[in-house]
Scaffold this active site. Structure first.
Site, mmCIF file in Angstrom:
data_model
loop_
_atom_site.group_PDB
_atom_site.id
_atom_site.type_symbol
_atom_site.label_atom_id
_atom_site.label_comp_id
_atom_site.label_asym_id
_atom_site.label_seq_id
_atom_site.Cartn_x
_atom_site.Cartn_y
_atom_site.Cartn_z
ATOM 1 N N ASP A 92 0.861 -1.181 0.000
ATOM 2 C CA ASP A 92 0.000 0.000 0.000
ATOM 3 C C ASP A 92 0.896 1.230 0.000
ATOM 4 O O ASP A 92 2.127 1.123 0.047
ATOM 5 C CB ASP A 92 -0.968 -0.037 1.181
ATOM 6 C CG ASP A 92 -0.251 0.008 2.517
ATOM 7 O OD1 ASP A 92 0.981 0.189 2.534
ATOM 8 O OD2 ASP A 92 -0.911 -0.152 3.547
ATOM 9 N N ASP A 327 -8.230 -7.405 0.017
ATOM 10 C CA ASP A 327 -7.331 -7.755 1.125
ATOM 11 C C ASP A 327 -8.023 -7.372 2.405
ATOM 12 O O ASP A 327 -8.877 -6.479 2.416
ATOM 13 C CB ASP A 327 -6.024 -6.964 1.043
ATOM 14 C CG ASP A 327 -6.200 -5.541 1.543
ATOM 15 O OD1 ASP A 327 -6.778 -4.712 0.811
ATOM 16 O OD2 ASP A 327 -5.809 -5.253 2.695
ATOM 17 N N CYS A 365 -14.123 -28.355 5.937
ATOM 18 C CA CYS A 365 -12.872 -27.727 5.490
ATOM 19 C C CYS A 365 -11.764 -28.776 5.371
ATOM 20 O O CYS A 365 -11.655 -29.676 6.202
ATOM 21 C CB CYS A 365 -12.477 -26.630 6.485
ATOM 22 S SG CYS A 365 -10.923 -25.798 6.113
ATOM 23 N N CYS A 367 -8.492 -27.917 5.253
ATOM 24 C CA CYS A 367 -7.201 -27.289 5.570
ATOM 25 C C CYS A 367 -6.413 -28.155 6.545
ATOM 26 O O CYS A 367 -6.964 -29.028 7.209
ATOM 27 C CB CYS A 367 -7.418 -25.879 6.120
ATOM 28 S SG CYS A 367 -7.724 -25.779 7.894
ATOM 29 N N CYS A 370 -7.953 -28.264 10.101
ATOM 30 C CA CYS A 370 -9.192 -29.047 10.238
ATOM 31 C C CYS A 370 -8.937 -30.536 10.022
ATOM 32 O O CYS A 370 -9.689 -31.368 10.509
ATOM 33 C CB CYS A 370 -10.249 -28.533 9.260
ATOM 34 S SG CYS A 370 -10.902 -26.910 9.753
ATOM 35 N N HIS A 396 -6.371 -21.737 9.576
ATOM 36 C CA HIS A 396 -7.728 -22.133 9.174
ATOM 37 C C HIS A 396 -8.483 -20.971 8.534
ATOM 38 O O HIS A 396 -9.087 -21.127 7.466
ATOM 39 C CB HIS A 396 -8.556 -22.675 10.340
ATOM 40 C CG HIS A 396 -10.009 -22.723 9.960
ATOM 41 N ND1 HIS A 396 -10.500 -23.665 9.070
ATOM 42 C CD2 HIS A 396 -11.050 -21.889 10.232
ATOM 43 C CE1 HIS A 396 -11.778 -23.427 8.851
ATOM 44 N NE2 HIS A 396 -12.134 -22.344 9.537
#
Lengths: 421, 421
Positions: A92, A327, A365, A367, A370, A396
């Protein structure tokens, strides 16, 4: 120069499946970009981000300028190399933090005087200086220096802020065009085009012959790029890619000011367009109204980025309307405060009801958190104040956000290509 | 029952290359055991520990008893399953923490009354209760309840403390022998011996038919065991392995008291022997003197464990003298305070001299941190107060400790086997 954006498919509602062709990474859009404020996505190691499929992260110019400083980072080969992140980075402009973290700032047409939140030291940021810092950091995408209009703001205040943002956008663009060749990895990429180097598997690696780098810097992190030549069809063009500069559409919550700002910035011809000054406290309908007002005014062949959003349903909604990039600190910040986003809704992992709950945080999920850990364990880590709590919760939540965008991208792929439409 | 220790080779100096045959893992010794006080090795995810080659970690009975409690952990299938750590775990007896964290404790022959450091609640630990808690946690190795003698201590005080430790060792052993069949994973291991179950790749998984586990607990973490059947020659015997109980040799810094304690405990016939009450502030020569006094008295066919040591040179020295197991918070605690152990010596990563040092923390180290990140980046993370700092520093320090022990094991392998000697 390779154009930085390819539009692959577009829905009737405006949703776009596309691709950002950046120097360090080809990024599939729409994309959610995790925030790495101080050169690290809080509590998550870089290899974990890679394995989650993160293609681009944010860095905060204000924070990195103050600590460790853009000049040290430039001397070390740029931000990618400093943090050992070979994929894409967006920085930014520093404007948002200058305004949000500094009660004593002083704004003139020339720029902003502010005091460091770290040590109280005095600093002056101009559009030119912000661009210089971003070129030194070497982000794939830089942002024009803007004034983020607060909410609520009177029309007079929003008009005055808009005037400044547009003048600073012009100065940012002129300075960027004159200096973007000074990016710290430019030689590295040119090198990559030429004779293969043992360490050239890592884009961020530098030429060991370079006199600018001292003897202590001869070490090159031997990180293989999992998306190296062969896996990325655009890889052979990567050396011709350069930094991009995006403008930021402001205008408060005034539709005509937003429109006016978008039209002026589009005339200046930036590489992409962001919509800023949203998610600053306004009701969600107003956020949507501003986005819907601006999107149709932006050129179809340039990426569109809504800054600082949002909740899981928001990022899906905006992506389906034609936003290519978003974002937000929310997934990682919420994670550190016990809030998990799941397919079953929000879950406060501190709650007693999870004390012996052996189901995964989100049963739907896939991931790594998980697949391995239970709610009961995550609750225990949080209650015990263990640092692993922030790490696992953040992994997660990021995976949840990334999976949303993956689903949106897949559904957008069934839309006709813009040429067939 | 499989004997829990195999001696593979022994040097003239007493150094032993061996193997611990534990229910959840065969552990190569000498071994350094990272400390996971509250069911997590601070700041390091379980999969990272696995990839570093960690075969056994410690859990602290005192901390886990207070939070989340041994009964919830037992109901959830034991500590391995609760924290998703399929390899071996050793739990201490809680005695050390009761004494070190509680100024207001009250010791009687029966046990110790103390107040929780968390909420001030009152608790009473006896040898029997400590063993009950450790069986509920389901560690591969339990420790007898002891009183850790402070340093310095008068001879009278050390004698009195020793009397208590030996009486409590007897009671710990009797209670353990009567109840060790109640370990929460016993059915899981028996199950593993029988019909294959889809989730049996994970030793910690439970039988979904078990009425003791509610419907929310039907989820089984699908973590493949990298050392599953075929990779571990002793795997087929793993179901016959049971929890072990180790005694702790105390006696302050008095050689004759240490000797007396060791001889009495050996008569009781424990599965292994620890030397406790060291690294409590005494000079290093005294530590070595006590270890050297005790080691020759211990049976060769049982593992020897020195608790709470030490610095890198210490663990190497003791391993070469015949210590099979060691644990210490030092690598992870030092990491969180900026101290890195390297082949070039100790390194305070906060130092300004590293601000642009792009070499890895330890150029001779092959750990994932040294292969990817620079000193300059680790310094930045530490200075910026980023949580990734603790994670990366801890991973390196643990890898450094593990590499030392790997080198020691390799060098001990060239010693003759005890049968050839």
């Amino acid at each position: 120069m390779t154009p930085p954006y390819q539009l692959l498919a577009e829905t009737a509602a405006g949703g776009r499946r596309g691709r950002l062709l950046l120097p360090h990474q080809t990024v599939e859009t729409p994309v959610f970009m995790p925030v790495g404020t101080q050169g690290t996505v809080k509590a998550v190691p870089q290899d974990t981000l890679e394995s989650l499929g993160v293609e681009i992260i944010l860095g905060n110019t204000y924070h990195l300028y103050l600590r460790p400083g853009h000049e040290p980072i430039r001397r070390m080969g740029g931000l990618h190399r400093f943090i050992s992140w070979p994929r894409a980075i967006l920085t930014d402009s520093g404007g948002f933090q200058v305004f949000s973290l500094n009660a004593l700032r002083k704004v003139t047409d020339d720029g902003v005087q502010f005091r460091s939140h770290l040590d109280g030291s005095s600093h002056f940021f101009t559009p030119e200086h912000s661009i210089d810092v971003q070129i030194a950091l070497g982000a794939d995408i830089c942002m024009a220096f803007d004034e983020c209009t607060e909410y609520p703001a009177t029309r007079d205040r929003a008009e005055e802020s808009l005037r400044l943002t547009m003048a600073w956008a012009r100065r940012s663009l002129d300075h960027f065009r004159a200096h973007c060749g000074e990016v710290p990895w430019r030689n590295q990429l040119e090198h990559k085009q030429g004779v293969p180097h043992p360490s050239s598997a890592w884009v961020g690696s530098h030429d060991p012959q370079s006199p600018a780098l001292g003897p202590a810097q001869s070490w090159v992190p031997p990180v293989p790029r999992p998306w190296g030549p062969g896996s990325d069809p655009a890889q052979s063009e990567i050396g011709s890619r350069t930094q991009s500069l995006f403008a930021i559409v402001q205008g408060g919550m005034y539709r005509d000011l937003r429109r006016q700002c978008a039209e002026r910035l589009v005339e200046m011809d930036f590489d992409g367009y962001a919509i800023g000054g949203l998610s600053v406290g306004e009701p969600r309908e107003l956020t949507l109204e501003m986005i819907s007002e601006v999107l149709p005014l932006l050129p179809k062949d340039k990426p569109r980025y809504v800054m600082g959003v949002g909740y899981p349903d928001e990022i899906e909604q905006y992506a389906r309307l034609g936003v290519d990039m978003m974002d937000c600190v929310l997934p990682t910040r919420a994670a550190r405060h016990a809030l998990l986003f799941t397919s079953e809704g929000r879950l406060n992992i501190k709650n007693k009801q999870y004390s012996e709950d052996q189901s995964p945080p989100d049963p739907a999920c896939q991931c790594p958190v998980c697949r391995r850990y239970s709610r009961a364990y995550l609750r225990h880590l949080m209650n015990a104040g263990e640092p692993l709590s922030a790490t696992l919760n953040s992994i997660h939540n990021l995976a949840y956000y990334l999976a949303i965008m993956q689903r949106v991208r897949t559904s957008l792929e069934s839309a006709p290509t813009p040429f067939q439409a």
